[in-house]
Design an enzyme around this catalytic site. Structure first.
Site, PDB file in Angstrom:
ATOM      1  N   ASP A   9       0.872  -1.184   0.000  1.00 12.48           N
ATOM      2  CA  ASP A   9       0.000   0.000   0.000  1.00 12.48           C
ATOM      3  C   ASP A   9       0.902   1.225   0.000  1.00 12.48           C
ATOM      4  O   ASP A   9       2.104   1.139   0.249  1.00 12.48           O
ATOM      5  CB  ASP A   9      -0.890  -0.013   1.259  1.00 12.48           C
ATOM      6  CG  ASP A   9      -1.751   1.244   1.388  1.00 12.48           C
ATOM      7  OD1 ASP A   9      -2.307   1.700   0.373  1.00 12.48           O
ATOM      8  OD2 ASP A   9      -1.858   1.785   2.509  1.00 12.48           O
ATOM      9  N   SER A  10       0.280   2.390  -0.217  1.00 11.98           N
ATOM     10  CA  SER A  10       1.026   3.646  -0.148  1.00 11.98           C
ATOM     11  C   SER A  10       1.505   3.929   1.274  1.00 11.98           C
ATOM     12  O   SER A  10       2.414   4.729   1.468  1.00 11.98           O
ATOM     13  CB  SER A  10       0.122   4.787  -0.595  1.00 11.98           C
ATOM     14  OG  SER A  10      -1.041   4.807   0.202  1.00 11.98           O
ATOM     15  N   TYR A  41      -0.473   8.505  -2.095  1.00  3.25           N
ATOM     16  CA  TYR A  41      -0.481   8.299  -3.543  1.00  3.25           C
ATOM     17  C   TYR A  41      -1.660   9.048  -4.184  1.00  3.25           C
ATOM     18  O   TYR A  41      -1.655   9.299  -5.386  1.00  3.25           O
ATOM     19  CB  TYR A  41      -0.667   6.805  -3.869  1.00  3.25           C
ATOM     20  CG  TYR A  41       0.570   5.936  -3.759  1.00  3.25           C
ATOM     21  CD1 TYR A  41       1.766   6.407  -3.226  1.00  3.25           C
ATOM     22  CD2 TYR A  41       0.529   4.606  -4.188  1.00  3.25           C
ATOM     23  CE1 TYR A  41       2.875   5.573  -3.121  1.00  3.25           C
ATOM     24  CE2 TYR A  41       1.631   3.780  -4.098  1.00  3.25           C
ATOM     25  CZ  TYR A  41       2.799   4.261  -3.567  1.00  3.25           C
ATOM     26  OH  TYR A  41       3.882   3.436  -3.473  1.00  3.25           O
ATOM     27  N   GLY A  42      -2.660   9.333  -3.365  1.00  8.64           N
ATOM     28  CA  GLY A  42      -3.952   9.826  -3.861  1.00  8.64           C
ATOM     29  C   GLY A  42      -3.913  11.092  -4.683  1.00  8.64           C
ATOM     30  O   GLY A  42      -4.845  11.372  -5.432  1.00  8.64           O
ATOM     31  N   CYS A  72      -4.071  -1.131  -2.092  1.00 10.68           N
ATOM     32  CA  CYS A  72      -4.245   0.315  -2.171  1.00 10.68           C
ATOM     33  C   CYS A  72      -5.155   0.585  -3.363  1.00 10.68           C
ATOM     34  O   CYS A  72      -4.897   0.085  -4.466  1.00 10.68           O
ATOM     35  CB  CYS A  72      -2.879   0.961  -2.394  1.00 10.68           C
ATOM     36  SG  CYS A  72      -2.918   2.719  -2.743  1.00 10.68           S
ATOM     37  N   ASN A  73      -6.204   1.320  -3.134  1.00  7.43           N
ATOM     38  CA  ASN A  73      -7.135   1.594  -4.232  1.00  7.43           C
ATOM     39  C   ASN A  73      -6.485   2.408  -5.341  1.00  7.43           C
ATOM     40  O   ASN A  73      -6.711   2.158  -6.524  1.00  7.43           O
ATOM     41  CB  ASN A  73      -8.352   2.354  -3.695  1.00  7.43           C
ATOM     42  CG  ASN A  73      -9.320   1.431  -3.005  1.00  7.43           C
ATOM     43  OD1 ASN A  73     -10.254   0.953  -3.602  1.00  7.43           O
ATOM     44  ND2 ASN A  73      -9.070   1.145  -1.741  1.00  7.43           N
ATOM     45  N   THR A  74      -5.674   3.386  -4.948  1.00  6.39           N
ATOM     46  CA  THR A  74      -5.062   4.257  -5.947  1.00  6.39           C
ATOM     47  C   THR A  74      -4.100   3.455  -6.832  1.00  6.39           C
ATOM     48  O   THR A  74      -4.121   3.563  -8.058  1.00  6.39           O
ATOM     49  CB  THR A  74      -4.351   5.438  -5.250  1.00  6.39           C
ATOM     50  OG1 THR A  74      -5.274   6.060  -4.350  1.00  6.39           O
ATOM     51  CG2 THR A  74      -3.864   6.451  -6.241  1.00  6.39           C
ATOM     52  N   GLU A 151      -6.350   9.218   9.857  1.00  4.06           N
ATOM     53  CA  GLU A 151      -4.937   9.190  10.291  1.00  4.06           C
ATOM     54  C   GLU A 151      -4.710   9.985  11.566  1.00  4.06           C
ATOM     55  O   GLU A 151      -3.850   9.644  12.369  1.00  4.06           O
ATOM     56  CB  GLU A 151      -4.035   9.713   9.170  1.00  4.06           C
ATOM     57  CG  GLU A 151      -3.848   8.671   8.100  1.00  4.06           C
ATOM     58  CD  GLU A 151      -2.821   9.045   7.057  1.00  4.06           C
ATOM     59  OE1 GLU A 151      -2.199  10.111   7.172  1.00  4.06           O
ATOM     60  OE2 GLU A 151      -2.653   8.244   6.118  1.00  4.06           O
ATOM     61  N   CYS A 183     -11.188   3.404  -0.628  1.00  4.45           N
ATOM     62  CA  CYS A 183      -9.906   3.855  -0.084  1.00  4.45           C
ATOM     63  C   CYS A 183      -9.594   3.010   1.149  1.00  4.45           C
ATOM     64  O   CYS A 183     -10.506   2.701   1.930  1.00  4.45           O
ATOM     65  CB  CYS A 183     -10.006   5.336   0.296  1.00  4.45           C
ATOM     66  SG  CYS A 183      -8.548   5.954   1.143  1.00  4.45           S
ATOM     67  N   THR A 184      -8.329   2.658   1.291  1.00  2.34           N
ATOM     68  CA  THR A 184      -7.917   1.779   2.395  1.00  2.34           C
ATOM     69  C   THR A 184      -8.316   2.298   3.775  1.00  2.34           C
ATOM     70  O   THR A 184      -8.510   1.512   4.695  1.00  2.34           O
ATOM     71  CB  THR A 184      -6.387   1.662   2.411  1.00  2.34           C
ATOM     72  OG1 THR A 184      -5.835   2.972   2.281  1.00  2.34           O
ATOM     73  CG2 THR A 184      -5.884   0.770   1.322  1.00  2.34           C
ATOM     74  N   HIS A 185      -8.405   3.599   3.929  1.00  6.46           N
ATOM     75  CA  HIS A 185      -8.647   4.174   5.258  1.00  6.46           C
ATOM     76  C   HIS A 185     -10.110   4.105   5.696  1.00  6.46           C
ATOM     77  O   HIS A 185     -10.405   4.179   6.876  1.00  6.46           O
ATOM     78  CB  HIS A 185      -8.238   5.651   5.267  1.00  6.46           C
ATOM     79  CG  HIS A 185      -6.766   5.875   5.205  1.00  6.46           C
ATOM     80  ND1 HIS A 185      -5.967   5.246   4.289  1.00  6.46           N
ATOM     81  CD2 HIS A 185      -5.955   6.663   5.951  1.00  6.46           C
ATOM     82  CE1 HIS A 185      -4.717   5.639   4.460  1.00  6.46           C
ATOM     83  NE2 HIS A 185      -4.689   6.498   5.475  1.00  6.46           N
TER      84      HIS A 185
HETATM   85  N1  DGL Z   1      -3.993   3.902   0.178  1.00  5.87           N
HETATM   86  C1  DGL Z   1      -4.671   4.958  -0.533  1.00  5.87           C
HETATM   87  C2  DGL Z   1      -5.884   4.370  -1.258  1.00  5.87           C
HETATM   88  O1  DGL Z   1      -6.432   3.363  -0.888  1.00  5.87           O
HETATM   89  C3  DGL Z   1      -5.109   6.074   0.386  1.00  5.87           C
HETATM   90  C4  DGL Z   1      -3.982   6.931   0.911  1.00  5.87           C
HETATM   91  C5  DGL Z   1      -3.154   7.606  -0.186  1.00  5.87           C
HETATM   92  O2  DGL Z   1      -3.638   8.545  -0.834  1.00  5.87           O
HETATM   93  O3  DGL Z   1      -2.031   7.179  -0.381  1.00  5.87           O
HETATM   94  O4  DGL Z   1      -6.309   4.937  -2.232  1.00  5.87           O
END
Ligand code: DGL
Length: 262
Positions: A9-10, A41-42, A72-74, A151, A183-185
């Site tokens: 993940d990012s 990464y977003g 990670c979705n991005t 976060e 998104c992971t969060h």
């Molecule tokens: N992990 C990113 C996602 O799931 C979220 C945090 C980021 O922007 O890096 O898109």
């Protein structure tokens, strides 16, 4: 079979996926890599995200991983196709497809997606959902503030409640019947979002779906581990004490993060 699964993940948000994998596949070992040095990464470009994802995949394969989960979705939106082309012999799983398969089977639904700017701009969920079910109505919005809310530990407070109401209280989102947390969060906000919709919408839990899909793929490729001696390693590209705190929140238990600069 006894090789680990590589998960990346990012940052530490992908630990929500790692935790679901640990629950659904308790015999499997894994190596987790969080690119905290380059997070988030977003808001980054496709080229940059591909480059980072490539370096991490290379590192995980050098750790002898038998499969890769892009948690990670991005990165799933922008680097998945590239990685599958570059590493055709490795099972690579993203976090978008299992969710699309789950949601796309519903007819005449209005689906909402909340995600980072890069994921939203890619239109990945919309494209894949509409391909599966052209009748679906799809609305999407970038909700980057929710990443910071999680976060900073502001879940279950007036801050999270205000942000959720502001983003989802719009006309566009108020009548969705399914909401994808892209998104992971966001799984950490799931209960609050469910409370907001008060039963009017299904809020889709992607880590669980991803873990079950991974189980299916490993079984299909005869890569499922049967022994009961799993091993877990956690790497981040930059370590700070704050990442330790946040990592515990996402994984649900104390873990020790090791710094590995790539
Ligand atoms: N992990 C990113 C996602 O799931 C979220 C945090 C980021 O922007 O890096 O898109």
């Amino acid at each position: 079979m006894n090789k680990p699964i590589g998960i990346f993940d990012s940052g530490v948000g992908g630990l929500t996926v790692a935790a679901a994998i640990k629950r659904v596949l308790p015999n499997e070992s894994f190596v987790y890599f969080g690119d905290t040095r380059h997070s988030p990464y977003g808001d980054k470009s496709e080229d940059t995200i591909r480059g980072y994802s490539d370096r991490i995949t290379d590192f995980l394969l050098a750790q002898d991983c038998k499969a890769i989960v892009i948690a990670c979705n991005t990165a799933s939106a922008l680097a998945y196709t590239f990685l599958t082309q570059k590493y055709p012999d490795v099972p690579i799983i993203n976090v978008v497809d299992p969710v699309v398969a789950h949601v796309g089977s519903k007819i005449n639904n209005k689906v909402g997606i909340i995600a980072t700017r890069a994921t939203t701009k890619s239109g990945i969920y919309r494209k894949k959902l509409r391909k599966l079910n052209a009748k679906l109505q799809v609305v999407a919005a970038a909700t980057p503030l929710l990443v910071g809310v999680v976060e900073e530990g502001f879940t279950n407070t007036k801050v999270s409640q205000g942000a959720i109401e502001t983003y989802l209280g719009s006309k566009k989102f108020s009548d969705v019947t399914t909401l994808i947390l892209g998104c992971t969060h966001f799984p950490l906000l799931q209960k609050e979002i469910e409370t907001f919709y008060n039963g009017r919408a299904e809020v889709v839990d992607s880590p669980e779906l991803v873990a079950h899909y991974l189980k299916y793929r490993l079984a299909q490729t005869q890569l499922l581990e049967a022994s009961l001696m799993p091993n877990y390693s956690f790497y981040v590209s930059e370590f700070t004490d704050n990442f330790n705190r946040v990592a515990k929140m996402f994984f649900g238990e104390d873990i020790s993060l090791e710094e590995k600069m790539l």
